[in-house]
Design a protein around this motif. Structure first.
Motif, PDB file in Angstrom:
ATOM      1  N   SER A 119      39.917  14.392 -12.289  1.00  0.00           N
ATOM      2  CA  SER A 119      40.330  13.608 -11.122  1.00  0.00           C
ATOM      3  C   SER A 119      41.312  14.402 -10.255  1.00  0.00           C
ATOM      4  O   SER A 119      41.200  14.416  -9.026  1.00  0.00           O
ATOM      5  N   TRP A 122      39.401  17.114  -8.400  1.00  0.00           N
ATOM      6  CA  TRP A 122      38.591  16.515  -7.327  1.00  0.00           C
ATOM      7  C   TRP A 122      39.471  16.123  -6.138  1.00  0.00           C
ATOM      8  O   TRP A 122      39.146  16.417  -4.993  1.00  0.00           O
ATOM      9  N   LYS A 123      40.603  15.488  -6.405  1.00  0.00           N
ATOM     10  CA  LYS A 123      41.489  15.033  -5.325  1.00  0.00           C
ATOM     11  C   LYS A 123      42.074  16.206  -4.536  1.00  0.00           C
ATOM     12  O   LYS A 123      42.357  16.072  -3.352  1.00  0.00           O
ATOM     13  N   MET A 125      40.577  19.198  -4.187  1.00  0.00           N
ATOM     14  CA  MET A 125      39.514  20.100  -3.757  1.00  0.00           C
ATOM     15  C   MET A 125      39.373  20.028  -2.231  1.00  0.00           C
ATOM     16  O   MET A 125      39.563  18.967  -1.636  1.00  0.00           O
ATOM     17  N   LYS A 130      33.917  19.724  -1.857  1.00  0.00           N
ATOM     18  CA  LYS A 130      33.423  18.408  -2.273  1.00  0.00           C
ATOM     19  C   LYS A 130      32.022  18.172  -1.719  1.00  0.00           C
ATOM     20  O   LYS A 130      31.125  17.721  -2.447  1.00  0.00           O
ATOM     21  N   LYS A 156      27.933  10.816  -9.521  1.00  0.00           N
ATOM     22  CA  LYS A 156      29.325  10.946  -9.982  1.00  0.00           C
ATOM     23  C   LYS A 156      29.380  11.691 -11.314  1.00  0.00           C
ATOM     24  O   LYS A 156      30.234  12.564 -11.509  1.00  0.00           O
ATOM     25  N   ILE A 159      28.727  15.417 -10.803  1.00  0.00           N
ATOM     26  CA  ILE A 159      29.901  16.100 -10.249  1.00  0.00           C
ATOM     27  C   ILE A 159      30.984  16.247 -11.315  1.00  0.00           C
ATOM     28  O   ILE A 159      31.574  17.317 -11.477  1.00  0.00           O
ATOM     29  N   TYR A 160      31.214  15.187 -12.065  1.00  0.00           N
ATOM     30  CA  TYR A 160      32.201  15.215 -13.152  1.00  0.00           C
ATOM     31  C   TYR A 160      31.845  16.326 -14.141  1.00  0.00           C
ATOM     32  O   TYR A 160      32.700  17.130 -14.523  1.00  0.00           O
ATOM     33  N   ILE A 163      32.469  19.858 -12.685  1.00  0.00           N
ATOM     34  CA  ILE A 163      33.900  20.195 -12.700  1.00  0.00           C
ATOM     35  C   ILE A 163      34.334  20.499 -14.129  1.00  0.00           C
ATOM     36  O   ILE A 163      35.030  21.484 -14.386  1.00  0.00           O
TER      37      ILE A 163
END
Length: 170
Positions: A119, A122-123, A125, A130, A156, A159-160, A163
């Motif tokens: 998380s 991602w936040k 990035m 993204k 989702k 993507i998770y 990462i």
């Protein structure tokens, strides 16, 4: 001794539905996945462990939307192999991504730590990165037979996983 398919199916179905915590049935697509897992000799323990690790990522009110479709790719990659140096791994990841340790240290389980790090990445990035990940997910996921919600959850999850796979190379 190998279980009969019916026993294998029953074990997975009972465990899966108990983890979801709501009354539901397996979808035809989920049944097909279980048949494939059986043919591939994927161990019940690995399936149960993966379900358990993935379902905790869902808030309680959304667990009814959880689907075995979301964990199939993880099972295929066998992502949950044991890591002997887990503490050193976390320290290294915190350093590489400049994550404040005080936020991380309050987390108890490895799943909470993993979720927090993914998380956080991602936040932080860049928007372009993204968009690139989203486009890659969309182009690699076949949405035939999936509901809109399942498709979104699969994106989702993709993507998770991307990462997380990147983190695991560190």
């Amino acid at each position: 001794m190998k279980l009969k398919f019916e026993e294998y199916l029953k074990e997975i179905e009972d465990f899966y539905l108990k983890q979801k915590g709501v009354f539901s049935f397996l979808s035809p697509k989920e049944l097909d996945l279980i048949k494939n897992w059986y043919k591939q000799d994927i161990p019940l323990d690995l399936i149960k462990e993966t379900i358990k690790k993935e379902i905790v990522k869902f808030p309680e009110r959304k667990k009814k939307k959880f689907s075995l479709i979301l964990i199939d790719k993880l099972l295929q990659e066998n992502r949950y192999e044991k890591d002997e140096n887990i503490d050193e791994k976390w320290k290294k990841i915190l350093g590489v991504f400049n994550i404040p340790a005080e936020k991380f240290n309050n987390l108890k389980t490895d799943i909470e730590k993993e979720n927090f790090i993914v998380s956080y990445i991602w936040k932080n990035m860049l928007k372009e990165e993204k968009e690139k990940l989203i486009n890659e997910a969309v182009s690699n996921i076949d949405k035939k037979g999936l509901s809109k919600k399942e498709y979104e959850e699969l994106i989702k999850s993709y993507i998770y996983t991307k990462i997380l796979n990147y983190i695991e190379t560190i």
